[in-house]
Design an enzyme around this catalytic site. Structure first.
Site, PDB file in Angstrom:
ATOM      1  N   GLU A  34       0.822  -1.210   0.000  1.00  0.00           N
ATOM      2  CA  GLU A  34       0.000   0.000   0.000  1.00  0.00           C
ATOM      3  C   GLU A  34       0.857   1.262   0.000  1.00  0.00           C
ATOM      4  O   GLU A  34       0.515   2.254  -0.649  1.00  0.00           O
ATOM      5  CB  GLU A  34      -0.950   0.003   1.204  1.00  0.00           C
ATOM      6  CG  GLU A  34      -1.961  -1.127   1.229  1.00  0.00           C
ATOM      7  CD  GLU A  34      -3.016  -1.012   0.137  1.00  0.00           C
ATOM      8  OE1 GLU A  34      -3.004  -0.041  -0.634  1.00  0.00           O
ATOM      9  OE2 GLU A  34      -3.868  -1.924   0.059  1.00  0.00           O
TER      10      GLU A  34
ATOM     11  N   ARG B 195       0.481   3.796  -3.126  1.00  0.00           N
ATOM     12  CA  ARG B 195      -0.181   5.047  -2.758  1.00  0.00           C
ATOM     13  C   ARG B 195       0.822   6.184  -2.570  1.00  0.00           C
ATOM     14  O   ARG B 195       0.631   7.280  -3.118  1.00  0.00           O
ATOM     15  CB  ARG B 195      -0.995   4.861  -1.482  1.00  0.00           C
ATOM     16  CG  ARG B 195      -2.099   3.821  -1.608  1.00  0.00           C
ATOM     17  CD  ARG B 195      -2.962   3.752  -0.367  1.00  0.00           C
ATOM     18  NE  ARG B 195      -3.858   2.596  -0.402  1.00  0.00           N
ATOM     19  CZ  ARG B 195      -5.032   2.547   0.196  1.00  0.00           C
ATOM     20  NH1 ARG B 195      -5.468   3.582   0.892  1.00  0.00           N
ATOM     21  NH2 ARG B 195      -5.787   1.471   0.130  1.00  0.00           N
TER      22      ARG B 195
ATOM     23  N   ASP C  78      -5.047 -10.277  -7.280  1.00  0.00           N
ATOM     24  CA  ASP C  78      -5.602  -9.513  -8.389  1.00  0.00           C
ATOM     25  C   ASP C  78      -4.569  -8.848  -9.277  1.00  0.00           C
ATOM     26  O   ASP C  78      -4.442  -9.166 -10.448  1.00  0.00           O
ATOM     27  CB  ASP C  78      -6.626  -8.480  -7.886  1.00  0.00           C
ATOM     28  CG  ASP C  78      -6.095  -7.592  -6.775  1.00  0.00           C
ATOM     29  OD1 ASP C  78      -5.069  -7.927  -6.164  1.00  0.00           O
ATOM     30  OD2 ASP C  78      -6.738  -6.565  -6.521  1.00  0.00           O
TER      31      ASP C  78
ATOM     32  N   GLU D  62     -12.757  -0.825  -9.287  1.00  0.00           N
ATOM     33  CA  GLU D  62     -12.346  -1.722 -10.369  1.00  0.00           C
ATOM     34  C   GLU D  62     -13.285  -1.723 -11.567  1.00  0.00           C
ATOM     35  O   GLU D  62     -12.846  -1.743 -12.720  1.00  0.00           O
ATOM     36  CB  GLU D  62     -12.185  -3.150  -9.825  1.00  0.00           C
ATOM     37  CG  GLU D  62     -10.948  -3.366  -8.982  1.00  0.00           C
ATOM     38  CD  GLU D  62     -11.073  -2.784  -7.586  1.00  0.00           C
ATOM     39  OE1 GLU D  62     -10.031  -2.583  -6.927  1.00  0.00           O
ATOM     40  OE2 GLU D  62     -12.226  -2.539  -7.139  1.00  0.00           O
TER      41      GLU D  62
END
Length: 401
Positions: free
Chosen positions: A18, A22, A150, A265
């Site tokens: 993350e 980010r 994913d 998504e």
């Protein structure tokens, strides 16, 4: 504030993944958009604090790190294993950081992960969600394009993974919704996460790397999956999607986990399909989703998720990715294609645009081994742009209008 107050020397247990997508990605994007080296310097500063995570016997990174001490580790619930989607999704930011700074360390760390995964890459292209950071070997776990698996599929081993993906695709009855199953051992589970709805956009982009017949096949699959993902939204009373869905013979789909946390998504894929086909249907779908957010999630101070998409009961949190991704993709869905053009920019996992530049030649790293690896034959890289994509506009509007 960034110049004078942003301090990464914190006793903070941070997610490497993350923080990479980010913070490192966001700062690099700010640098590419503005040219202000302040952002590049801060990106390097936080990346240096993340680098100890890659100091494992295999080079597969740990997923957590203390930003002050540099102590890296994995969480107990993962059995000490690293998460596939984390380890296989940090390449873009660190390669870009090496390109922008000329410092090879970041690129070398993340490309070693690719090399390690290539050693254990299965013939069907489908790795489980857990990887042992000590041995580099796949561990137990589900095979999924949803949570924890994913974004790995976006970046690595494309052609083999796409063959594997096709083996997971099934159709519901009676409405023939295409969906991507999860796999446990040799068994398929008729479950699909909303997280997996990035796949239609990914497949649509990748279709341009094939010949005409295969390109048409993959583009058709992308459109079918996008229709399924849109119906994740349309099938609930609030017109907002649940976290995951189950498919049952003769009953199509039903909500599994029923919360909605403002995920991006589906609208991400709609944006890509709009740009690549010119079909305004995807704008209409995106507008309907936005209207559902406005009706159910908008409050006086921002937006919140729903605890249950069936009842509309709200939670009390606005995820940061709602601003970084969901609203950004919706904005771009209704913007001209030359706004953050695909010819010039690539989005990282958190939708931060990074400028496309030629890869640095390995010679600047003064490493003979790197030079040797660079001279090996590699498949051609094809950067897809909006101009090429819009060649499909006329046919797409005819097919789906």
């Amino acid at each position: 504030w960034i110049a004078h107050s942003l301090d990464f020397n914190k006793e903070c247990e941070a997610s490497v993944f993350e923080t990479t997508i980010r913070v490192v990605g966001g700062l690099l994007s700010a640098y590419d958009l503005s040219g202000d080296k302040l952002f590049l310097g801060k990106a390097k500063e936080i990346a240096d604090r993340l680098l100890p995570a890659w100091n494992t016997p295999s080079g597969i990174p740990y997923n957590r790190i203390n930003l002050a001490s540099g102590r890296a580790y994995n969480l107990g619930w993962a059995g000490g294993n690293s998460i596939l989607a984390d380890s296989g999704t940090e390449q873009l930011e660190f390669i870009v950081l090496s390109e922008r700074t000329g410092d090879p360390r970041y690129q070398q760390k993340v490309e070693n992960v690719i090399d390690q995964l290539a050693k254990v890459f299965p013939s069907d292209g489908l790795l489980p969600i857990y990887i042992n950071p000590h041995t580099g070997q796949p561990s137990h776990g589900t095979i999924t394009f949803g949570a924890m698996g994913d974004r790995y599929g976006v970046l690595l081993m494309w052609e083999t993974s796409m063959k594997g993906l096709l083996s997971l695709v099934k159709k519901s009855t009676p409405s023939s919704f295409s969906y991507i199953c999860e796999k446990n051992g040799d068994s398929l589970s008729d479950k699909m996460d909303e997280l997996a709805c990035f796949a239609p956009g990914m497949i649509a982009l990748g279709s341009f790397g094939y010949g005409p017949e295969d390109a048409a096949k993959f583009m058709s699959l992308a459109k079918e999956l996008a229709w399924t993902c849109y119906n994740f939204y349309q099938s609930t009373p609030t017109k907002l999607a649940g976290e995951n869905y189950y498919f049952h013979g003769g009953q199509d789909m039903s909500v599994g986990t029923s919360w909605n946390i403002l995920r991006p998504e589906t609208v991400e894929s709609l944006m890509y399909l709009w740009r690549l086909t010119g079909n305004k249907t995807y704008q209409e779908w995106g507008w309907n989703i936005f209207q559902a957010f406005e009706k159910n999630s908008r409050i006086y101070s921002g937006y919140v998720g729903l605890r249950d998409v069936n009842t509309g009961v709200k939670d009390d949190m606005m995820q940061s990715f709602f601003l970084a991704e969901t609203l950004k993709y919706l904005y771009l869905l209704f913007s001209p294609p030359d706004v953050i053009s695909f010819d010039e920019w690539v989005f990282n996992t958190e939708a931060h645009p990074l400028r496309i530049t030629p890869r640095l030649k390995q010679e600047i790293f003064n490493s003979k081994e790197d030079v040797k690896s660079e001279t090996k034959t590699k498949p051609p890289v094809r950067h897809l742009g909006r101009k090429e994509g819009l060649l499909f506009q006329g046919n797409a509007e005819h097919e789906e209008s």
